[in-house]
Write a protein that holds these residues in place. Structure first.
Motif, PDB file in Angstrom:
ATOM      1  N   PHE A  15      19.703 -59.084  19.302  1.00 60.45           N
ATOM      2  CA  PHE A  15      19.888 -60.450  18.812  1.00 60.45           C
ATOM      3  C   PHE A  15      19.204 -60.684  17.464  1.00 60.45           C
ATOM      4  N   ASP A  16      18.305 -59.771  17.088  1.00 59.73           N
ATOM      5  CA  ASP A  16      17.664 -59.845  15.771  1.00 59.73           C
ATOM      6  C   ASP A  16      18.580 -59.323  14.672  1.00 59.73           C
ATOM      7  N   ILE A  17      19.683 -58.714  15.057  1.00 62.01           N
ATOM      8  CA  ILE A  17      20.660 -58.184  14.092  1.00 62.01           C
ATOM      9  C   ILE A  17      21.704 -59.268  13.864  1.00 62.01           C
ATOM     10  N   LYS A  18      21.731 -59.797  12.661  1.00 63.94           N
ATOM     11  CA  LYS A  18      22.598 -60.939  12.327  1.00 63.94           C
ATOM     12  C   LYS A  18      23.858 -60.475  11.611  1.00 63.94           C
ATOM     13  N   PRO A  19      24.998 -61.062  11.964  1.00 59.33           N
ATOM     14  CA  PRO A  19      26.247 -60.658  11.306  1.00 59.33           C
ATOM     15  C   PRO A  19      26.222 -60.879   9.798  1.00 59.33           C
ATOM     16  N   GLU A  20      25.573 -61.948   9.344  1.00 58.84           N
ATOM     17  CA  GLU A  20      25.511 -62.242   7.907  1.00 58.84           C
ATOM     18  C   GLU A  20      24.833 -61.104   7.150  1.00 58.84           C
ATOM     19  N   THR A  21      23.756 -60.581   7.735  1.00 56.53           N
ATOM     20  CA  THR A  21      23.016 -59.484   7.106  1.00 56.53           C
ATOM     21  C   THR A  21      23.886 -58.237   7.024  1.00 56.53           C
ATOM     22  N   LEU A  22      24.622 -57.960   8.105  1.00 58.26           N
ATOM     23  CA  LEU A  22      25.495 -56.789   8.110  1.00 58.26           C
ATOM     24  C   LEU A  22      26.621 -56.930   7.089  1.00 58.26           C
ATOM     25  N   VAL A  23      27.214 -58.119   7.011  1.00 60.47           N
ATOM     26  CA  VAL A  23      28.303 -58.365   6.062  1.00 60.47           C
ATOM     27  C   VAL A  23      27.799 -58.167   4.627  1.00 60.47           C
ATOM     28  N   GLU A  24      26.589 -58.651   4.335  1.00 59.04           N
ATOM     29  CA  GLU A  24      26.002 -58.473   3.002  1.00 59.04           C
ATOM     30  C   GLU A  24      25.875 -57.001   2.634  1.00 59.04           C
ATOM     31  N   LYS A  25      25.673 -56.153   3.656  1.00 64.71           N
ATOM     32  CA  LYS A  25      25.519 -54.710   3.433  1.00 64.71           C
ATOM     33  C   LYS A  25      26.853 -53.967   3.538  1.00 64.71           C
ATOM     34  N   ASN A  26      27.960 -54.735   3.592  1.00 65.68           N
ATOM     35  CA  ASN A  26      29.306 -54.162   3.702  1.00 65.68           C
ATOM     36  C   ASN A  26      29.511 -53.374   4.991  1.00 65.68           C
ATOM     37  N   ILE A  27      28.837 -53.805   6.069  1.00 68.55           N
ATOM     38  CA  ILE A  27      28.996 -53.164   7.377  1.00 68.55           C
ATOM     39  C   ILE A  27      30.204 -53.777   8.070  1.00 68.55           C
ATOM     40  N   LYS A  28      31.084 -52.915   8.547  1.00 65.49           N
ATOM     41  CA  LYS A  28      32.313 -53.357   9.202  1.00 65.49           C
ATOM     42  C   LYS A  28      32.359 -52.979  10.680  1.00 65.49           C
ATOM     43  N   GLY A  29      31.361 -52.195  11.128  1.00 69.40           N
ATOM     44  CA  GLY A  29      31.385 -51.760  12.513  1.00 69.40           C
ATOM     45  C   GLY A  29      30.015 -51.448  13.071  1.00 69.40           C
ATOM     46  N   ILE A  30      29.930 -51.561  14.392  1.00 67.04           N
ATOM     47  CA  ILE A  30      28.710 -51.250  15.129  1.00 67.04           C
ATOM     48  C   ILE A  30      29.068 -50.260  16.225  1.00 67.04           C
ATOM     49  N   ILE A  31      28.331 -49.162  16.268  1.00 67.20           N
ATOM     50  CA  ILE A  31      28.364 -48.259  17.410  1.00 67.20           C
ATOM     51  C   ILE A  31      27.099 -48.570  18.183  1.00 67.20           C
ATOM     52  N   THR A  32      27.256 -49.041  19.403  1.00 67.48           N
ATOM     53  CA  THR A  32      26.078 -49.414  20.171  1.00 67.48           C
ATOM     54  C   THR A  32      26.028 -48.714  21.515  1.00 67.48           C
ATOM     55  N   ASP A  33      24.818 -48.403  21.909  1.00 69.19           N
ATOM     56  CA  ASP A  33      24.552 -47.920  23.255  1.00 69.19           C
ATOM     57  C   ASP A  33      24.716 -49.103  24.200  1.00 69.19           C
ATOM     58  N   LEU A  34      24.806 -48.840  25.485  1.00 67.09           N
ATOM     59  CA  LEU A  34      24.942 -49.902  26.482  1.00 67.09           C
ATOM     60  C   LEU A  34      23.622 -50.142  27.211  1.00 67.09           C
ATOM     61  N   ASP A  35      23.240 -49.192  28.036  1.00 74.32           N
ATOM     62  CA  ASP A  35      22.116 -49.379  28.951  1.00 74.32           C
ATOM     63  C   ASP A  35      20.779 -49.430  28.236  1.00 74.32           C
ATOM     64  N   ASN A  36      20.057 -50.499  28.498  1.00 72.27           N
ATOM     65  CA  ASN A  36      18.743 -50.800  27.923  1.00 72.27           C
ATOM     66  C   ASN A  36      18.790 -51.067  26.424  1.00 72.27           C
ATOM     67  N   THR A  37      20.010 -51.200  25.885  1.00 69.41           N
ATOM     68  CA  THR A  37      20.186 -51.644  24.504  1.00 69.41           C
ATOM     69  C   THR A  37      20.819 -53.030  24.519  1.00 69.41           C
ATOM     70  N   LEU A  38      21.979 -53.143  25.145  1.00 69.24           N
ATOM     71  CA  LEU A  38      22.656 -54.447  25.255  1.00 69.24           C
ATOM     72  C   LEU A  38      22.174 -55.225  26.476  1.00 69.24           C
ATOM     73  N   VAL A  39      22.048 -54.553  27.595  1.00 64.70           N
ATOM     74  CA  VAL A  39      21.565 -55.152  28.842  1.00 64.70           C
ATOM     75  C   VAL A  39      20.731 -54.116  29.598  1.00 64.70           C
TER      76      VAL A  39
END
Length: 173
Positions: A15-39
């Protein structure tokens, strides 16, 4: 050798990762782990707060792909209700699943961040594939069987990195 385990950045939680910050860095995608990362690793569904975070990413034009070493049933039952593409039994840190996620998003590695709670799988894999990596604190204080082994190895790596002044990160909340 240890440098491949050092994330590009650290945050307490996704939740500390903000979409605005990613967009400013030209980030178009997130590869994320599931367990103990998202929930928590034993939580079957997304929390309302996570659903809102995922929606904020989608609204900003940022695609999310879950890349997990867990089994199909676990990852599918979590990702399908959210409409999120996923890769299960990813064999992280091996590169195949990371490259597959890039193809799913039709994105270049410099347009994608890798988010995870484990240095040995998420961060090491993302770094090997030359992607920006973000280490988060584990959501739960407990882990599944294989992750407990990884955490022991990670603690040794963290100790070495701290001794060398290469890591400014605390494992505890």
């Amino acid at each position: 050798m240890y440098q491949k385990f050092v994330p590009s950045e650290y945050v307490k939680e996704v939740f500390d990762i903000k979409p605005e910050t990613l967009v400013e860095k030209n980030i178009k995608g997130i590869i994320t782990d599931l367990d103990n990362t998202l929930v928590e690793w034993d939580r079957p569904d997304a929390t309302p707060k996570l659903i809102d975070w995922l929606k904020s990413m989608k609204d900003a034009g940022i695609q999310v792909v879950i890349v997990s070493n867990n089994n199909e049933m676990r990852v599918k039952s979590f990702a399908d209700p959210l409409g999120i593409p996923f890769i299960y039994q990813a064999r992280k840190p091996m590169g195949r699943a990371f490259r597959k996620a890039l193809r799913i998003m039709e994105a270049k590695r410099e347009q994608v961040v890798v988010i995870g709670d484990q240095m040995l799988t998420d961060i090491f894999g993302g770094n090997l594939n030359k992607m920006h990596t973000i280490l988060v604190l584990p959501v739960a204080q407990s882990d599944g069987f294989f992750t407990r082994f990884n955490r022991k190895v990670e603690r040794k790596i963290m100790k070495k990195l701290k001794e060398k002044g290469q890591l400014m990160w605390e494992e505890k909340n």
